[in-house]
Design a protein around this motif. Structure first.
Motif: not given
Lengths: 166, 147
Positions: A41-43, A45-46, A59, A37-38, A55
């Motif tokens: 989550s970054a994807a 947010a990008n 995610a 999930p981390q 976000v």
């Protein structure tokens, strides 16, 4: 008077095959995101579409919704509902990818979990392909398909069902 | 018999419950709202307070701007070409310690680093960019492409 369209013998098996392929794609895509999930989550947010506070909820929720769609596609009684979810999510993903392409973002698409795959035209085409497949499974253009998702009782050549069954 | 709309809503509700349940059971749960943010250093004085020193520099600008001048020792990870560096990113940039990203596209490059395993907490964006750094005598500069 416009002639009635007829369902042909290959439509049901083709629709079933398409549903199973979609189920496999969605279950595979969901698995990677649920396990990492981390990274997802970054994807998310990008893409810089959602406000920061949304976000992580997105995610967490999206992969399980993909998973639910994949599972629903396997069961005949839930297939159309699963297919509508596929249509919804593929539209959403295609819009996000298109927006990233228009803004010139060079980001990980986040399509299948942590694997690095840059957003590009191929990603957009994949999403549009999934959208079209979901639409076909949901039964929109096919005569006789409207009631077959839940009952699978379409008789080849029977034409569209427009009223209550006797 | 449930309509398609009701079934779709039920699937979404089930997905929501599974998302909550799985995150509760996870040893390293995702925060419910927001995400760990990469921090921004608004001023040069923020940079001076950054510990532990030394930190790693990442230049997010295009190749031409980097060649014309950059912080000596900075890793060139241009926002628009960063996927070219995926294979050797850990060779270029140590996984520990603070990393300061500067230049146009810094936020995007910082997000890329987080994507690839660097902790958001160790990454800082220097908001004043190269323009803010080039006049700082304490920061050594260099020219040319990255070896």
């Amino acid at each position: 008077m416009r002639p009635k369209r007829r369902a042909v013998f290959w439509q049901q098996p083709a629709r079933l095959l398409l549903a199973w392929i979609l189920a496999a794609v969605f279950l595979f895509a969901a698995g990677g995101k649920i396990l990492h999930p981390q990274d997802f989550s970054a994807a998310v947010a990008n893409y810089r579409i959602l406000p920061g506070w949304l976000v992580n909820p997105a995610a967490l929720f999206l992969p399980w919704a993909e998973w639910a769609a994949g599972v629903a596609l396997v069961f005949s009684g839930w297939r159309r509902a699963g297919a509508w979810l596929v249509v919804g999510f593929s539209s959403l993903f295609a819009a996000a990818v298109l927006s990233a392409l228009v803004r010139g973002l060079d980001i990980n698409c986040g399509c299948f979990g942590p694997a690095n795959h840059a957003v590009g035209l191929s990603t957009l085409l994949l999403d549009l392909g999934l959208l079209a497949a979901g639409w076909l499974v949901a039964g929109w253009p096919w005569p006789g398909a409207r009631n077959s998702g839940s009952s699978s009782a379409t008789v080849p050549g029977s034409g569209p069902c427009r009223g209550p069954h006797p | 018999m449930l309509s398609d709309v009701k079934k779709t809503l039920l699937l979404l509700a089930a997905a929501g419950m599974l998302a909550v349940g799985s995150n509760l059971l996870r040893p390293d749960p995702l925060p419910w709202l927001g995400r760990p943010e990469v921090r921004t250093l608004a001023q040069v004085s923020d940079l001076e307070r950054l510990k532990p020193q030394p930190w790693a520099w990442v230049d997010a600008r295009d190749a031409g701007a980097f060649a014309a001048g950059h912080v000596a020792g900075a890793v060139h990870l241009p926002a628009r070409r960063k996927f070219q560096h995926v294979g050797r990113i850990f060779e270029l940039l140590a996984p520990q310690g603070p990393i300061v990203v500067y230049g146009e596209g810094a936020r995007e490059t910082a997000g890329f680093l987080v994507d690839n395993g660097y902790a958001a907490e160790q990454i800082y964006i220097f908001a004043a960019g190269w323009e803010g750094l080039r006049t700082l005598a304490a920061v050594p500069k260099a020219k040319g492409e990255q070896p």
